[in-house]
Design an enzyme around this catalytic site. Structure first.
Site, PDB file in Angstrom:
ATOM      1  N   CYS A  79       0.811  -1.223   0.000  1.00 23.05           N
ATOM      2  CA  CYS A  79       0.000   0.000   0.000  1.00 23.05           C
ATOM      3  C   CYS A  79       0.842   1.269   0.000  1.00 23.05           C
ATOM      4  O   CYS A  79       0.398   2.310  -0.479  1.00 23.05           O
ATOM      5  CB  CYS A  79      -0.980   0.020   1.165  1.00 23.05           C
ATOM      6  N   CYS A  82       2.809   3.315   4.944  1.00 20.65           N
ATOM      7  CA  CYS A  82       3.813   3.466   6.006  1.00 20.65           C
ATOM      8  C   CYS A  82       5.173   3.054   5.449  1.00 20.65           C
ATOM      9  O   CYS A  82       5.617   1.933   5.672  1.00 20.65           O
ATOM     10  CB  CYS A  82       3.466   2.599   7.206  1.00 20.65           C
ATOM     11  N   CYS A 161      -4.939  -2.338  10.114  1.00 22.01           N
ATOM     12  CA  CYS A 161      -3.998  -1.263   9.817  1.00 22.01           C
ATOM     13  C   CYS A 161      -3.471  -0.729  11.145  1.00 22.01           C
ATOM     14  O   CYS A 161      -4.260  -0.340  12.012  1.00 22.01           O
ATOM     15  CB  CYS A 161      -4.672  -0.147   9.015  1.00 22.01           C
ATOM     16  N   GLN A 285      -7.350  17.780  11.771  1.00 27.88           N
ATOM     17  CA  GLN A 285      -6.108  17.006  11.763  1.00 27.88           C
ATOM     18  C   GLN A 285      -6.373  15.547  12.147  1.00 27.88           C
ATOM     19  O   GLN A 285      -7.152  15.265  13.055  1.00 27.88           O
ATOM     20  CB  GLN A 285      -5.099  17.621  12.732  1.00 27.88           C
ATOM     21  N   TYR A 314      -5.954  30.159   6.078  1.00 33.48           N
ATOM     22  CA  TYR A 314      -6.254  28.748   5.788  1.00 33.48           C
ATOM     23  C   TYR A 314      -6.736  28.100   7.093  1.00 33.48           C
ATOM     24  O   TYR A 314      -6.222  27.074   7.533  1.00 33.48           O
ATOM     25  CB  TYR A 314      -5.022  28.021   5.238  1.00 33.48           C
ATOM     26  N   ASP A 384      -1.417  28.116   7.948  1.00 35.58           N
ATOM     27  CA  ASP A 384      -1.455  26.644   7.921  1.00 35.58           C
ATOM     28  C   ASP A 384      -2.067  26.217   6.588  1.00 35.58           C
ATOM     29  O   ASP A 384      -3.214  25.770   6.526  1.00 35.58           O
ATOM     30  CB  ASP A 384      -2.272  26.119   9.106  1.00 35.58           C
ATOM     31  N   CYS A 411       2.763  21.050   6.376  1.00 35.99           N
ATOM     32  CA  CYS A 411       2.855  19.590   6.264  1.00 35.99           C
ATOM     33  C   CYS A 411       3.768  19.193   5.103  1.00 35.99           C
ATOM     34  O   CYS A 411       3.883  18.013   4.785  1.00 35.99           O
ATOM     35  CB  CYS A 411       1.475  18.971   6.080  1.00 35.99           C
TER      36      CYS A 411
END
Length: 453
Positions: A79, A82, A161, A285, A314, A384, A411
């Site tokens: 996937c 991670c 998961c 978040q 934002y 942000d 981010c």
């Protein structure tokens, strides 16, 4: 030496890239190897060769890194969610710190920049409060639910998961079980037919309230009432079920129309002492435990005295502005999504935050008009933005009004570096912290304080 596709080589991994991929060199020619760790000696098979670099696949690990750990997920390699699941958690933190510093140094004029603080997660498992599972058909036309394979839309079934909330996973599994047992048509991406295409489950970590969104290709879901009755009787935590209609052939998950088919249309959660209302289209978040730490650091970096006027750009559903509200004189928030601004206004009301106003529209358009029409300036600006960073017009407006302080939450280190380069014209970077909002992935949240020169 010319590398050839499908040939095998023994290489030493000299570094890791910003997505965690191993980096090797053969006669100064760079090779990227997923799943390899700096310091390892491995045998690889070349998958692809370009004019400047190649991609390899691990065949055998000859010398293993002491930072490699036993894998605890059977699907993470497929996937791609991670990428760092095979690496010790402390090592992933150091990799992220190095990656952020390296990205900024490449772009900024200031080359001595370094991360001042690292905000780790105490328990980096099952942390996500929002699950999004695609539903489709396999090669035999049978319904399948899980996660997308890396760089494709093939759905991989997953039993567990390790980053998703356990209750959210159980709810999604039971909805899918009902779909299969009742022969409800699922979406077929090839024929663009069928009904349910995504199950989204969100949970308030502190309230345990759950919001389920069923994304459907068709307005009517077969046995919709029975499905709602079945899942709400089994899970009393479910406070709202929404149906989102998305009939477009698109990679975008949500369509423009949402109907509430159970409950009030929202759930609530807390960040610190503040309560937030979360609706199906709200940005919130995905790791609220780390979000509280991140926002606390952002407010600390702003050095507020209680007399400041702040702009929250934002702003989403108003989280940062409201979180800072006890320490400021006035908050003005701007966000492009109307539903988010509606939630921001409601959140301010819920928390008795009377020193706030929120406006809908693109920041680059609304901010200059807002300043011109109201003749208001800011002492501190919180930024942000989405992954793409700030618009140039917004940055120019910020430079023109010259707030004493800017606190930039990002981010995406690449777009952060680009925007900081613009802001360097008038601002000095004071502090930089990284917050591990997304453990075992290459993603990281940064918070940077800038002071007017």
């Amino acid at each position: 030496m010319l590398l050839k596709k499908n040939e095998e080589y023994v290489v030493e991994i000299i570094d890791n890239g910003f997505k965690g991929e191993g980096i090797a060199k053969i006669e100064n020619f760079t090779i990227f190897v997923d799943g390899a760790i700096k310091g390892e000696k491995i045998k690889i098979k070349i998958l692809k060769v370009t004019s400047s670099h190649a991609f390899g696949k691990i065949i055998e690990i000859i010398k293993k890194s002491e930072n490699r750990i036993e894998e605890d997920c059977s699907t993470y390699k497929k996937c791609g969610g991670c990428e760092l699941r095979h690496i010790d958690y402390e090592t992933t933190i150091n990799m992220k710190k190095y990656s952020v510093e390296n990205t900024l140094k490449k772009t900024l004029s200031r080359k001595d920049i370094e991360v001042n603080e690292v905000i780790k997660m105490d328990n980096p498992y099952f942390y996500r409060n929002k699950l999004q599972y695609p539903i489709g058909v396999d090669d035999n036309n049978n319904p399948v639910m899980g996660v997308y394979a890396q760089r494709s839309h093939k759905i991989i079934e997953t039993n567990e998961c390790r980053i998703q909330n356990k209750l959210c996973q159980n709810i999604a599994k039971d909805i899918f079980k009902f779909i299969k047992e009742n022969n409800i048509k699922v979406y077929n991406e090839k024929t663009l037919t069928g009904s349910i295409r995504h199950i989204i489950v969100r949970i308030g970590i502190k309230t345990n309230e759950v919001l389920v969104t069923l994304v459907t290709n068709e307005r009517k879901i077969e046995k919709e009432d029975l499905l709602v009755k079945y899942i709400t009787e089994k899970y009393k935590e479910i406070k709202t079920i929404a149906k989102n209609i998305n009939s477009k052939n698109t990679n975008v998950i949500l369509g423009n129309k949402t109907e509430i088919i159970f409950g009030d249309g929202y759930i609530e959660d807390y960040i610190g002492k503040f309560k937030f209302k979360i609706s199906p289209r709200s940005f919130y978040q995905v790791n609220p435990v780390q979000t509280e730490k991140l926002y606390s650091k952002a407010v600390e970096y702003a050095s507020l005295t209680g007399e400041e006027t702040i702009f929250d750009l934002y702003c989403g559903i108003g989280t940062i502005g409201i979180f800072a509200s006890d320490n400021v004189k006035k908050i003005y928030g701007i966000e492009t999504i109307k539903e988010a601004i509606d939630d921001a206004k409601e959140n301010a009301k819920i928390n008795a935050v009377n020193n706030s106003e929120f406006f809908v529209g693109d920041v680059e358009k609304v901010l200059p008009e807002f300043i011109k029409e109201r003749n208001i300036t800011a002492d501190v600006i919180f930024i942000d933005p989405p992954r793409k960073g700030c618009d140039n017009t917004a940055l120019e407006t910020i430079l023109n009004i010259e707030p004493k302080k800017i606190v930039y939450v990002s981010c995406n280190p690449a777009s952060l570096a680009r925007d900081l380069k613009t802001l360097e014209e008038k601002y000095k970077i004071e502090k930089l912290a990284i917050c591990d909002m997304f453990p075992f992935t290459h993603h990281v949240e940064c918070v940077t304080s800038l002071k007017l020169k």
